[in-house]
Design an enzyme around this catalytic site. Structure first.
Site, PDB file in Angstrom:
ATOM      1  N   SER A 153       0.826  -1.198   0.000  1.00  0.00           N
ATOM      2  CA  SER A 153       0.000   0.000   0.000  1.00  0.00           C
ATOM      3  C   SER A 153       0.871   1.264   0.000  1.00  0.00           C
ATOM      4  O   SER A 153       1.654   1.461  -0.924  1.00  0.00           O
ATOM      5  CB  SER A 153      -0.970  -0.035   1.185  1.00  0.00           C
ATOM      6  N   ASP A 251      -9.619  -3.857  -5.659  1.00  0.00           N
ATOM      7  CA  ASP A 251      -8.954  -2.725  -5.025  1.00  0.00           C
ATOM      8  C   ASP A 251      -9.182  -1.467  -5.864  1.00  0.00           C
ATOM      9  O   ASP A 251      -8.939  -1.482  -7.074  1.00  0.00           O
ATOM     10  CB  ASP A 251      -7.457  -3.029  -4.930  1.00  0.00           C
ATOM     11  N   HIS A 281      -8.043  -4.664  -1.365  1.00  0.00           N
ATOM     12  CA  HIS A 281      -6.865  -3.979  -0.843  1.00  0.00           C
ATOM     13  C   HIS A 281      -6.545  -4.486   0.570  1.00  0.00           C
ATOM     14  O   HIS A 281      -7.434  -4.703   1.378  1.00  0.00           O
ATOM     15  CB  HIS A 281      -7.117  -2.469  -0.802  1.00  0.00           C
TER      16      HIS A 281
END
Length: 308
Positions: A153, A251, A281
């Protein structure tokens, strides 16, 4: 395929997010409360908390040595958390799995967080620890071969920014970049990438939440137009280390990761893009206990070994 049923079941149990502004201190405390006790964590040969004395200052790191061999390759790992969440503790299980499955020493970086530490403090810490790892290689048991950088991320954002900065500075020791569902474009215009609309709601991280979650970082001086902040905006990606980019089907940020892989290949960089179906995600941090998602660590091992 649909969202994985285990993920769907978990998301159905989550309460509605609280109204009002986000409280980073309370959110960090909530994350830390879910960290597994030490006795329940994946055992390794040695796990050691250290301080990296760097040009960016003293940076806490956690060093994971998988076996008693005299030397290993090294992965420097940057945790995710929208630049204001995450810690050595909340991502300890990710670092342990990386070390176990790859057989490499992992150096997890406890970089400074926004908003308390203004941009580019966290990025500077990550860059400096990579340099430190190379300089302290003998002390770390580095075998002088693999020096990979990995992150999930926002940690993936730092990976892309660090390898670009290292390249510009002529530091050529980084051998691999590994990005798990990276956040690479902090301009959250919903028309910029199709996945921002396709996966806008219902899959955990929602497009509407991207601006408030990243506001602490952007409000600290990080300009989305700056390639150090949005690495997709870098004009020339040639000369960067070979890359593994892992994305998740559901995501909102899926497409920016895949575009990064595409642009790397167009620039002559070896890049593998692997989309995990049924995932949203954060699946490496939250759902790697599901066998088909734990496979990401084996994929990482094979990528570093030149088998994928």
């Amino acid at each position: 395929m649909p969202l994985h049923p285990e993920i769907a079941r978990f998301l159905a149990t989550l309460p509605a997010p609280p109204e009002g502004p986000l409280d980073p201190v309370a959110m960090r405390a909530g994350d830390e409360a879910h960290v597994a006790p030490l006795a329940e964590r994946l055992p390794l040969h040695r796990v050691e908390d250290r301080t990296a004395h760097t040009a960016s200052g003293d940076v806490p790191v956690r060093v994971y040595t998988p076996t008693e061999a005299d030397a290993h390759g090294v992965i420097v790992y940057f945790h995710g958390g929208a630049f204001f969440l995450g810690s050595l503790e909340t991502h300890d299980h990710v670092a342990r799995s990386l070390a176990k499955e790859t057989g490499l020493t992992v150096v997890s970086v406890g970089y400074r967080l926004a908003p308390e530490a203004a941009f580019p403090a966290g990025l500077d810490d990550c860059h400096a620890v990579v340099r430190w790892a190379a300089e302290q290689g003998e002390d770390l048991g580095w075998d002088g071969t693999t020096l990979a950088v990995a992150g999930d991320s926002s940690g993936g954002n730092f990976v892309a920014a660090v390898v670009a900065r290292a390249h510009d500075e002529g530091f050529d020791r980084i051998t691999h970049q590994i990005l798990y569902y990276p956040s690479l474009d902090l301009d959250f215009d919903e028309d910029r990438h199709p996945s921002l609309r396709e996966n806008a709601a219902g899959y955990g991280l929602e497009t509407a939440g991207l601006k408030p979650f990243n506001a602490f970082y952007l409000g600290s001086g990080a300009d989305p137009a700056d390639p150090r902040v949005s690495p997709l905006k870098r004009g020339d990606l040639s000369g960067l280390p070979k890359a593994l980019v892992v994305t998740a089907e559901f995501d909102p940020m899926r497409d920016e990761g895949e575009l990064y892989g595409k642009r790397l290949r167009e620039a002559g960089v070896e890049a593998t893009v692997a989309r995990y179906e049924g995932a949203g995600h954060g699946f490496v941090q939250h759902f790697s206990w599901i066998p088909e998602y734990h496979e990401v660590f084996a994929r990482t091992r094979d990528f570093i070994a030149g088998k994928a």
